[in-house]
Each structure stands twice: as C-alpha cells, then as structure tokens.
Design a protein around this motif. Structure first.
Motif, mmCIF file in Angstrom:
data_model
loop_
_atom_site.group_PDB
_atom_site.id
_atom_site.type_symbol
_atom_site.label_atom_id
_atom_site.label_comp_id
_atom_site.label_asym_id
_atom_site.label_seq_id
_atom_site.Cartn_x
_atom_site.Cartn_y
_atom_site.Cartn_z
ATOM 1 N N ASN A 187 48.222 -14.877 -14.713
ATOM 2 C CA ASN A 187 49.072 -13.988 -15.500
ATOM 3 C C ASN A 187 49.766 -14.797 -16.586
ATOM 4 O O ASN A 187 50.852 -15.337 -16.380
ATOM 5 C CB ASN A 187 50.075 -13.320 -14.553
ATOM 6 N N LEU A 188 49.151 -14.848 -17.774
ATOM 7 C CA LEU A 188 49.663 -15.704 -18.854
ATOM 8 C C LEU A 188 50.801 -15.060 -19.617
ATOM 9 O O LEU A 188 51.549 -15.747 -20.324
ATOM 10 C CB LEU A 188 48.518 -16.058 -19.821
ATOM 11 N N ALA A 189 50.941 -13.742 -19.485
ATOM 12 C CA ALA A 189 51.908 -13.029 -20.316
ATOM 13 C C ALA A 189 53.331 -13.558 -20.143
ATOM 14 O O ALA A 189 54.169 -13.424 -21.038
ATOM 15 C CB ALA A 189 51.850 -11.548 -19.988
ATOM 16 N N GLN A 190 53.611 -14.173 -18.997
ATOM 17 C CA GLN A 190 54.977 -14.668 -18.744
ATOM 18 C C GLN A 190 55.336 -15.876 -19.618
ATOM 19 O O GLN A 190 56.496 -16.266 -19.690
ATOM 20 C CB GLN A 190 55.128 -15.036 -17.266
ATOM 21 N N PHE A 191 54.352 -16.476 -20.283
ATOM 22 C CA PHE A 191 54.620 -17.695 -21.084
ATOM 23 C C PHE A 191 54.662 -17.394 -22.571
ATOM 24 O O PHE A 191 54.096 -16.385 -23.027
ATOM 25 C CB PHE A 191 53.535 -18.750 -20.818
ATOM 26 N N SER A 192 55.289 -18.309 -23.323
ATOM 27 C CA SER A 192 55.362 -18.152 -24.772
ATOM 28 C C SER A 192 53.945 -18.199 -25.362
ATOM 29 O O SER A 192 53.011 -18.688 -24.709
ATOM 30 C CB SER A 192 56.196 -19.274 -25.371
ATOM 31 N N GLU A 193 53.833 -17.745 -26.612
ATOM 32 C CA GLU A 193 52.503 -17.713 -27.227
ATOM 33 C C GLU A 193 51.892 -19.106 -27.336
ATOM 34 O O GLU A 193 50.705 -19.305 -27.091
ATOM 35 C CB GLU A 193 52.596 -17.105 -28.628
ATOM 36 N N THR A 194 52.754 -20.103 -27.696
ATOM 37 C CA THR A 194 52.203 -21.462 -27.851
ATOM 38 C C THR A 194 51.694 -21.975 -26.508
ATOM 39 O O THR A 194 50.663 -22.646 -26.435
ATOM 40 C CB THR A 194 53.248 -22.450 -28.402
ATOM 41 N N ARG A 195 52.435 -21.661 -25.468
ATOM 42 C CA ARG A 195 51.979 -22.108 -24.135
ATOM 43 C C ARG A 195 50.675 -21.416 -23.749
ATOM 44 O O ARG A 195 49.764 -22.047 -23.210
ATOM 45 C CB ARG A 195 53.058 -21.831 -23.089
ATOM 46 N N GLN A 196 50.600 -20.128 -24.067
ATOM 47 C CA GLN A 196 49.366 -19.381 -23.734
ATOM 48 C C GLN A 196 48.181 -20.015 -24.461
ATOM 49 O O GLN A 196 47.095 -20.180 -23.904
ATOM 50 C CB GLN A 196 49.501 -17.931 -24.182
ATOM 51 N N GLU A 197 48.435 -20.389 -25.711
ATOM 52 C CA GLU A 197 47.371 -20.991 -26.513
ATOM 53 C C GLU A 197 46.910 -22.325 -25.917
ATOM 54 O O GLU A 197 45.717 -22.603 -25.811
ATOM 55 C CB GLU A 197 47.923 -21.237 -27.915
ATOM 56 N N LEU A 198 47.903 -23.133 -25.513
ATOM 57 C CA LEU A 198 47.577 -24.446 -24.938
ATOM 58 C C LEU A 198 46.772 -24.286 -23.641
ATOM 59 O O LEU A 198 45.753 -24.957 -23.432
ATOM 60 C CB LEU A 198 48.868 -25.241 -24.687
ATOM 61 N N ILE A 199 47.218 -23.356 -22.796
ATOM 62 C CA ILE A 199 46.497 -23.135 -21.529
ATOM 63 C C ILE A 199 45.058 -22.690 -21.833
ATOM 64 O O ILE A 199 44.097 -23.182 -21.243
ATOM 65 C CB ILE A 199 47.232 -22.079 -20.654
ATOM 66 N N ALA A 200 44.936 -21.794 -22.821
ATOM 67 C CA ALA A 200 43.593 -21.300 -23.172
ATOM 68 C C ALA A 200 42.715 -22.458 -23.647
ATOM 69 O O ALA A 200 41.554 -22.582 -23.227
ATOM 70 C CB ALA A 200 43.702 -20.228 -24.250
ATOM 71 N N GLN A 201 43.290 -23.325 -24.476
ATOM 72 C CA GLN A 201 42.515 -24.474 -24.980
ATOM 73 C C GLN A 201 42.055 -25.364 -23.828
ATOM 74 O O GLN A 201 40.926 -25.858 -23.801
ATOM 75 C CB GLN A 201 43.374 -25.328 -25.911
ATOM 76 N N LEU A 202 42.967 -25.585 -22.889
ATOM 77 C CA LEU A 202 42.633 -26.460 -21.762
ATOM 78 C C LEU A 202 41.542 -25.838 -20.896
ATOM 79 O O LEU A 202 40.647 -26.534 -20.391
ATOM 80 C CB LEU A 202 43.882 -26.781 -20.942
ATOM 81 N N LEU A 203 41.595 -24.512 -20.747
ATOM 82 C CA LEU A 203 40.554 -23.854 -19.946
ATOM 83 C C LEU A 203 39.201 -23.960 -20.644
ATOM 84 O O LEU A 203 38.186 -24.241 -20.014
ATOM 85 C CB LEU A 203 40.948 -22.389 -19.675
ATOM 86 N N VAL A 204 39.218 -23.796 -21.973
ATOM 87 C CA VAL A 204 37.967 -23.938 -22.741
ATOM 88 C C VAL A 204 37.429 -25.366 -22.574
ATOM 89 O O VAL A 204 36.229 -25.611 -22.487
ATOM 90 C CB VAL A 204 38.210 -23.614 -24.241
ATOM 91 N N ALA A 205 38.359 -26.333 -22.484
ATOM 92 C CA ALA A 205 37.941 -27.744 -22.337
ATOM 93 C C ALA A 205 37.579 -28.079 -20.892
ATOM 94 O O ALA A 205 37.435 -29.249 -20.535
ATOM 95 C CB ALA A 205 39.048 -28.659 -22.835
ATOM 96 N N GLY A 206 37.475 -27.055 -20.044
ATOM 97 C CA GLY A 206 36.995 -27.260 -18.674
ATOM 98 C C GLY A 206 38.045 -27.755 -17.692
ATOM 99 O O GLY A 206 37.711 -28.318 -16.655
ATOM 100 N N GLN A 207 39.337 -27.515 -18.018
ATOM 101 C CA GLN A 207 40.402 -28.080 -17.170
ATOM 102 C C GLN A 207 40.965 -27.039 -16.182
ATOM 103 O O GLN A 207 42.190 -26.955 -15.986
ATOM 104 C CB GLN A 207 41.536 -28.626 -18.057
#
Ligand code: UGB
Length: 593
Positions: free
Chosen positions: A1-21
C-alpha cells in the motif's frame, strides 16, 4: 500500500522495485505496525539516493556490471605490460631539488590542499580520529595542527597573499570529532571560510551478483565505506573543484591523514607539476617488495599507454604475467621494480574539472567480492563498490600527462598506520613499520637533514628498539613550517654550529637565525618568534633537556590514565629543563647563553 507515502517516496520505491530490489520491502509489516521503523528506512534510502550521482538505480546498475566482470575474473591489466613511468627523481638534495622548490613556492597562491581523513585507522587501533594524534611528543602537535600551520606558512610566503583553501574529507565516523577539534582550537589560526569539510557517506552493501542490496534487519540496510576515491565525487557534487578553479586555483595537492612528512616534499612536487605540465603528479618513494603500498607503472598495450597505480594486491600477478616471472621480488638495491605510490597527488585543475564533469566524479569503481562457491554465485559476506583516489588517470585520454616524482622515503613518507605489535612484526620482516614511533622518529629526522643541509654538524644517535620498533634517540629537531618551507630558506637562516646526538631543537617563527649555535649533551632549546620578531641565536647552550622514558606495561594498559597517543608509542619524553625563549612582540632580539 504505497498511497501512505509521499510522492517522492513512492517514486523511489517504484524505481527500486524496477531495479529488482523486492527483498527490501517483502517482509514489511502491515500499515500501522512499525511505521516509525519504515519511515527511518525510507529516510536512509532517500539519503543514499541523493548522495550517489544517478541515485540508487545507478549504484545498482554499476554494481551489476562490475559484479559480472568480477565473475569472469578478468585481469584488469590484461594485455598490458608495465614499464618505468615518466619521472623526476628528487631523492637527493642539490641544485635540481632547489630549482623545483623555488618553482613550487611561487605556485602556493594557486594551490589548495585536499586532506582525505574519512578512514578509521583500524590497523592502528586508536580510539579517536587520527588527525588528533600527536605527530611529535616534545610539544605534542597533532597532525591536524601540523597541516594547518603548514598552510599558514604557505600563505606567509605568497607574493599576493590569499587564503589557501583547505578541503577536508571526513566520514560519519570522523566528521563530528574533526569539527570539534577545529572549533575548539579556533581552526588552528586558519579562517573558518577557508576550510571546507566534505562528508563521504557510506554505500549499501550488496549480497549477490544481481546487485541486491543487503539488509541487516527488515528495516535496515548494511552500509559500508566507499573508499578514499569519494573525494572526487564530493569535489564534483559540491561544485567546489569548479568554484576554486574559477577563483584562480590551479593545483590541488591531495594528502593523507597521518603522513606529516608530506610537507617536506610539497614545494618541490608542486614545482615538478608546474614545469612538466603534469595533469597528475604522483609522489613516490622506493618501494619495498610486498609492502602495502601500490606501485606506479606505465602500462603499455596495443592501444596506447597509461601511467597508473597498481594496487599492492594486484602487483604480484601482473609482474608474474609480464616482466618478472618471480613476481614482486627485490632488485639489486632491495627495492621493488617500480616506485611506490604514497597517495600524495598533485592534480591540475583544468583537466580535473573537465573529467569530474564527464564522470560525475565516480572514478573507477571496483568490487572485490569474496565468493563462497567455485561457480562464483554466492558471496561469503556482502560486498560493496569501492573507489581509490589514485585511480583518476583511468579516465585520462592521450592528451593528459601523468608523471611521478620520486623522493627519499622517510623525507616524504612515514605514515602512522600500525599498532606496536604489527609494526614490530613488519620491522622483523624487513618492511617499514609505519607506526606512531617511526612517524615521530622521521619527523625529527627531516629536521636533522635540513640542519645538515645548511652546514650544521649533526651527530646522529643510535637506534633504540622500543617493543621491537626502532626509534633513533636524536638529535630531535623540529623546524616548524613557519621557520622554513624550503631548503634554501634553512640555508639562509642557519650558519655553522653543531648539535649533539641527544639534544633537541625546536624553531618556530619566520625570522629566526642561528649563528654558530652549539647544543651539547641532552640540551634542549626552543625558540618561538611572532611575525616581526627577528631573533639571532648564538653560541653554546648546555642544559638538561628531554629524556626518553619507556612506558611500563601498567602504563600502557587500558586502565592507565597515560594519554592514548603515548600508549601507542610505548614511550614519553621527560623535560628536565629545556630552555624556552618566546618573543610575542615585533623587534630585534639576540639569544645567547
Ligand atoms: N580514507 C578516507 O578518507 N576514506 C575512506 O573510505 C578510506 C580511507 P588507508 P590504503 O600511502 O600507505 C593507500 O586505509 O587505502 C583516507 C593507497 O591505496 O590508510 O590501505 C584515510 O583516512 C596505497 O596505494 O590506505 O592504501 C587515509 O588518510 C598506498 O599509497 C587515506 O585515505 C597507501 O595508501 C589512506 O587510507 C599508503
């Protein structure tokens, strides 16, 4: 549930998931549970993402590339053969040495000093920052004070005086204490605005060849140091290299935390950089085979040549594959085939600023995983990307000039890196001990050499072994940088005289002149003169000065109140009557017994 985080945090998490983390988030508690820990974890990820050029995604993709190369076990120097680098040999004093000192002196006003001091000094085992350790114990001057007063002395010798920029790289481990030392000592006479502190950050550890970031716990990464090469990244990201270049600075001299001898070599090294138009000038000494000092070689291959430091762990295999099937063995003089890198680097800013922009300051990262299996798929423990500051020439093209300036070893290099036990073992094995005691010994040795060069008769004492580490009992001579920065200056200020093997002499001030000074027995003489005080020192002195006293086992024990900088030497000096003359008002003075 990413909605609880700020947009920048959501973006960072998304980037990390794309990078296989995915491993970073898969064991998270449901929302409402451990939210504070999650917040702290995301804050740490954001911090690293901001500090590393290109962010965490770049760090992960760099890791994937380097780990793939490491898996292939590529010899980094394959196809290259080592030859002697272009060099200027200044291992002896003389006209050539003087010539380069004169040139270097004129360059002081276009120079900045860069001190890398983020290392913990685990081999030394000192409980504090290494910059706080005394380089000598007659007056207990710390390394940091020694560097600061050298900078003041350089400023005093400029034709057009300006503040000489002093850049210090610290780490999380050394930063707060370095700042405290500077502040509680009024920056040792420097102006606060000339001191630039850059803090290197830790980087995430990596647990596999996919570049997966390693976790200590669900909400905590494992972080590790990224090496002294971070200085280049910080000089780029802070904009400081470019800013200082725009202000007329032409050379950066990079120095280490515990090599006080660097100041002896600095003027001539700068002179060589200037005359030879070196973009990168590595200061070097004769290398002892097997010692933990890299070797400087011109690596020649089909596509051209490049002068580089071959780090000590890579040297033997390279030599065996090429010019020396026996490996890193001594030559007829007992030295390694190639000069030893001591990480004093003199870098020209025009090329440096351009290369920083092209590389974002990420200089030749490497990875050194310890594999747990023959197929090199798992690691014994998490690894990380590292950099070394001397690797900058890896980014040079045919237009950049790399050269080496060779100095006499203890004149230019005597680092304080090893505890007494390891230092004694190194000495036994014929390697330089590089301990607190030997660093202090060589500090006095440089003073002796300068007096001798100026024509004074210097009687040298024997070596004493203190817990297996050699220390020459005297004479103990400290010529502060305020007194002289070049040999020509010493010659101008010292005429005749003699100093006995147990005596001590400390000179601190620009206008002190020795005329036939004679120090006998264990006499100690200390002269300090402020700017504008001209002091002439004449004739014989005889008093009870400093005596070396070995510390007992009890005094060296952790419970004892003896200061730690003495415990790591196992001796102290007792002062039974050194004569001290201090002149705090301008004027003309004569000191005679
Ligand atoms: N340092 C940092 O500022 N940050 C870091 O992350 C690590 C270190 P070491 P090393 O002259 O004797 C180097 O650990 O890396 C600072 C050269 O690679 O003492 O083993 C630290 O505070 C080698 O070729 O050295 O070996 C210190 O000031 C040879 O030149 C400096 O970096 C060798 O030094 C050096 O750190 C040497």
């Amino acid at each position: 549930n990413l909605a609880q985080f700020s947009e920048t945090r959501q973006e960072l998490i998304a980037q990390l998931l794309v990078a296989g983390q995915t491993q970073l988030f898969e064991n998270w508690d449901t929302p409402g549970v451990n939210d504070e820990a999650k917040d702290a974890f995301l804050t740490s990820l954001e911090k690293i993402n901001t500090n590393y050029p290109g962010g965490l995604s770049a760090y992960i993709s760099n890791a994937q590339i380097l780990l793939a190369q490491a898996k292939e076990s590529k010899n980094p120097f394959e196809g290259l053969s080592p030859e002697q680098p272009d060099n200027v040999n200044l291992s002896e004093f003389g006209d050539k040495y003087d010539h380069y000192e004169t040139l270097g002196l004129q360059q002081f006003e276009k120079t900045a000093i860069v001190l890398v001091a983020g290392g913990l000094g685990e081999r030394l085992g000192y409980n504090g920052i290494k910059l706080d350790i005394a380089v000598e114990t007659l007056e207990s001057t710390s390394y940091l004070e020694h560097y600061a007063s050298s900078i003041k002395a350089m400023e005093a010798r400029m034709t057009n005086p300006r503040l000489l920029p002093f850049i210090i790289m610290v780490s999380q481990d050394t930063g707060p204490k370095t700042l405290k030392t500077l502040e509680s000592n009024n920056y040792f006479g420097l102006q606060k605005e000339q001191v630039f502190i850059l803090q290197q950050e830790l980087v995430p550890a990596i647990s596999d060849n996919n570049g997966s970031l390693a976790l200590k716990k669900t909400y905590e990464l494992i972080l590790k140091p990224h090496g002294h090469g971070d200085i280049h990244m910080l000089l780029y990201t802070s904009g400081l290299a470019e800013k200082l270049a725009n202000k007329g600075i032409e050379h950066f001299v990079f120095i280490q935390d515990t090599n006080g001898q660097v100041i002896n070599a600095l003027p001539a090294a700068l002179g060589v950089s200037l005359e030879k138009e070196y973009d990168f000038n590595s200061i070097a000494v004769n290398r002892i085979p097997g010692e933990a000092v890299g070797a400087l070689a011109k690596l020649v291959g089909p596509k051209g040549e490049l002068t580089l430091n071959v780090e000590y762990n890579q040297l033997d295999p390279l030599l065996r594959d090429t010019v020396s099937p026996e490996g890193d063995v001594p030559n007829a003089q007992g030295f390694s085939m190639f000069p030893g890198n001591i990480n004093i680097l003199c870098i020209r800013l025009t090329s440096y600023v351009r290369i920083l922009k092209e590389s974002q300051g990420i200089i030749a990262e490497f990875v050194n995983p310890k594999y747990a299996d023959a197929s090199k798929t798992t690691f014994k423990k998490p690894t990380r990307l590292e950099t070394m500051m001397q690797d900058l020439p890896k980014l040079f093209g045919p237009g950049e000039k790399v050269g080496v300036t060779i100095f006499a070893r203890e004149w230019s290099f005597s680092a304080n890196k090893n505890n007494i036990v390891d230092a004694a073992a190194k000495y036994q094995a014929g390697s330089p001990p590089e301990s607190s005691a030997t660093a202090e010994d060589h500090f006095y040795m440089a003073g002796r050499s300068k007096l001798q060069e100026a024509g004074m008769t210097v009687n040298a004492a024997d070596n004493e072994l203190i817990l297996g580490v050699p220390f020459q009992l005297g004479p103990k001579v400290i010529l502060r940088p305020s007194f002289a920065m070049t040999l020509a200056e010493v010659r101008n200020k010292v005429s005749g005289g003699s100093i006995s093997d147990q005596a001590s002499l400390i000179l601190d001030g620009r206008d002190i002149h020795l005329e036939g000074l004679e120090l006998s027995g264990s006499t100690a003489l200390i002269i300090k003169a402020c700017d504008g005080a001209k002091v002439t020192v004449k004739g014989p002195f005889n008093n009870e000065g400093f005596t070396l006293v070995k510390l007992s086992e009890e005094e060296r024990s952790p419970e004892s109140t003896v200061p730690e900088y003495l415990k790591i030497r196992a001796y102290k000096f007792e002062n039974s009557g050194a004569q001290i003359y201090e002149f705090n008002e301008p004027g003309e003075y004569t000191v005679e017994n």
